[in-house]
Design a protein around this motif. Structure first.
Motif, PDB file in Angstrom:
ATOM      1  N   UNK A 181      -2.016 -10.842  -2.735  1.00  0.00           N
ATOM      2  CA  UNK A 181      -2.736 -10.205  -3.701  1.00  0.00           C
ATOM      3  C   UNK A 181      -4.104 -10.115  -3.067  1.00  0.00           C
ATOM      4  N   UNK A 182      -4.694 -11.128  -2.251  1.00  0.00           N
ATOM      5  CA  UNK A 182      -6.001 -10.900  -1.798  1.00  0.00           C
ATOM      6  C   UNK A 182      -6.035 -10.024  -0.617  1.00  0.00           C
ATOM      7  N   UNK A 183      -5.054  -9.755   0.000  1.00  0.00           N
ATOM      8  CA  UNK A 183      -4.768  -8.732   1.243  1.00  0.00           C
ATOM      9  C   UNK A 183      -4.462  -7.399   0.680  1.00  0.00           C
ATOM     10  N   UNK A 184      -3.905  -6.923  -0.305  1.00  0.00           N
ATOM     11  CA  UNK A 184      -3.627  -5.598  -0.663  1.00  0.00           C
ATOM     12  C   UNK A 184      -4.706  -5.175  -1.695  1.00  0.00           C
ATOM     13  N   UNK A 185      -5.022  -4.066  -1.618  1.00  0.00           N
ATOM     14  CA  UNK A 185      -5.739  -3.309  -2.567  1.00  0.00           C
ATOM     15  C   UNK A 185      -5.037  -2.106  -3.175  1.00  0.00           C
ATOM     16  N   UNK A 186      -5.461  -1.749  -4.552  1.00  0.00           N
ATOM     17  CA  UNK A 186      -4.816  -0.688  -5.319  1.00  0.00           C
ATOM     18  C   UNK A 186      -6.223   0.579  -5.395  1.00  0.00           C
ATOM     19  N   UNK A 187      -5.685   1.685  -5.563  1.00  0.00           N
ATOM     20  CA  UNK A 187      -6.560   2.740  -5.619  1.00  0.00           C
ATOM     21  C   UNK A 187      -7.274   2.813  -7.040  1.00  0.00           C
TER      22      UNK A 187
ATOM     23  N   UNK B 157      -0.892   5.215  -6.612  1.00  0.00           N
ATOM     24  CA  UNK B 157      -0.281   6.651  -6.043  1.00  0.00           C
ATOM     25  C   UNK B 157       0.260   5.849  -4.650  1.00  0.00           C
ATOM     26  N   UNK B 158      -0.268   5.124  -3.847  1.00  0.00           N
ATOM     27  CA  UNK B 158       0.341   4.699  -2.679  1.00  0.00           C
ATOM     28  C   UNK B 158       1.389   4.054  -2.734  1.00  0.00           C
ATOM     29  N   UNK B 159       1.553   2.861  -3.665  1.00  0.00           N
ATOM     30  CA  UNK B 159       2.887   2.183  -3.874  1.00  0.00           C
ATOM     31  C   UNK B 159       3.899   2.931  -4.495  1.00  0.00           C
ATOM     32  N   UNK B 160       3.691   3.756  -5.602  1.00  0.00           N
ATOM     33  CA  UNK B 160       4.575   4.859  -5.843  1.00  0.00           C
ATOM     34  C   UNK B 160       5.120   5.641  -4.682  1.00  0.00           C
ATOM     35  N   UNK B 161       4.436   6.328  -4.040  1.00  0.00           N
ATOM     36  CA  UNK B 161       4.886   7.192  -3.128  1.00  0.00           C
ATOM     37  C   UNK B 161       5.731   6.245  -1.991  1.00  0.00           C
ATOM     38  N   UNK B 162       5.339   5.059  -1.739  1.00  0.00           N
ATOM     39  CA  UNK B 162       5.932   4.540  -0.779  1.00  0.00           C
ATOM     40  C   UNK B 162       7.351   4.014  -1.077  1.00  0.00           C
ATOM     41  N   UNK B 163       7.527   3.590  -2.274  1.00  0.00           N
ATOM     42  CA  UNK B 163       8.911   3.403  -2.898  1.00  0.00           C
ATOM     43  C   UNK B 163       9.732   4.661  -3.169  1.00  0.00           C
ATOM     44  N   UNK B 164       9.133   5.630  -3.552  1.00  0.00           N
ATOM     45  CA  UNK B 164       9.695   6.943  -3.637  1.00  0.00           C
ATOM     46  C   UNK B 164      10.415   7.441  -2.666  1.00  0.00           C
ATOM     47  N   UNK B 165       9.583   7.371  -1.234  1.00  0.00           N
ATOM     48  CA  UNK B 165       9.923   7.886   0.129  1.00  0.00           C
ATOM     49  C   UNK B 165      11.066   6.935   0.488  1.00  0.00           C
TER      50      UNK B 165
END
Length: 250
Positions: free
Chosen positions: A209-215, A227-235
């Motif tokens: 959690x310290x290493x990742x960041x969200x928009x 958005x980044x996590x959603x598109x990663x999982x979708x793709x």
């Protein structure tokens, strides 16, 4: 004599179910899902609460109705996308489906509380069913058997509608808890503090959690659903389905 238009209220004869539902969506957009009550909606419309029951039977009927409004908006957004030409190759299913799902997500980002309501409905909006039918049609264009389509819908889950379900969420950090329906800073702060206290017990979780960041909040529908996590999982899902579809055809 003061006219209803001048006071911002409408005569009862002008009130319709469509107007009630549009006002409910606007109220939830502005103040969050928790603020959407029969009493607050009546106040928003400038009427007595009992007058609402001529247009929505109860709170559950109201929630079914607002889902229908948002789902109709999704269908409208998808309808504006460029249709696949008749001579498109089977491989065109994947980018077309990706565009459609991201179009649905763009609608949900305008109504961040709606994903929470969608998960609780016991009956499907006809607009939602038509949306799913269009996804099935795209996969069939890609050469999917109905068996693989069925597996695909399970694998996509809520992503088919433009949001991902959280594994866990801090209390109060669900979509719809803050104004407009986004996550609350207080819930994020409380979760961060809790994890920091448990750093010795949860070293990998805390470091991740310290290493990742969200928009920013405008791309988020949940604690980790940006958005980044959603598109990663979708793709990831679409790429895997693409390989399975190719295998079925050989």
């Amino acid at each position: 004599m003061t006219s209803p238009r001048a006071t911002g209220t409408a005569p009862r004869s002008a009130l319709t179910r469509a107007r009630v539902l549009d006002s409910a969506v606007a109220l939830a957009d502005r103040d969050g899902l928790g603020a959407l009550t029969m009493r607050s909606l009546a106040k928003e419309l400038g009427i007595e609460a009992m007058s609402l029951y001529h247009h929505v039977a109860n709170k559950e009927d109201l929630l079914d109705g607002v889902v229908d409004v948002v789902a109709a908006e999704i269908q409208d957004a998808v309808g504006r996308l460029e249709a696949l030409p008749d001579d498109a190759p089977p491989s065109a299913w994947k980018p077309a489906m990706r565009r459609q799902i991201l179009a649905a997500r763009a609608v949900l980002l305008r109504h961040p509380w709606a994903s929470t309501v969608l998960e609780t409905r016991k009956s499907f909006s006809l607009h939602v069913v038509r949306y799913y039918d269009s996804l099935i049609g795209l996969m069939r264009r890609g050469g999917f058997s109905y068996d693989l389509v069925h597996h695909a819908m399970h694998a996509l889950g809520s992503r088919a509608l433009g949001f991902s379900q959280e594994l866990f969420e801090p209390d109060g950090a669900t979509a719809g808890s803050g104004p407009g329906g986004g996550t609350t800073d207080g819930a994020d702060d409380a979760a961060t503090a809790m994890l920091a206290q448990m750093a010795d017990e949860l070293p990998h979780m805390v470091e991740m959690l310290a290493a990742v960041g969200h928009e920013g909040a405008d791309s988020t529908l949940g604690w980790c659903d940006d958005q980044t996590e959603f598109e990663f999982g979708l793709d990831l899902v679409l790429d895997g389905l693409d390989r399975l579809a190719e295998r079925e055809q050989h």
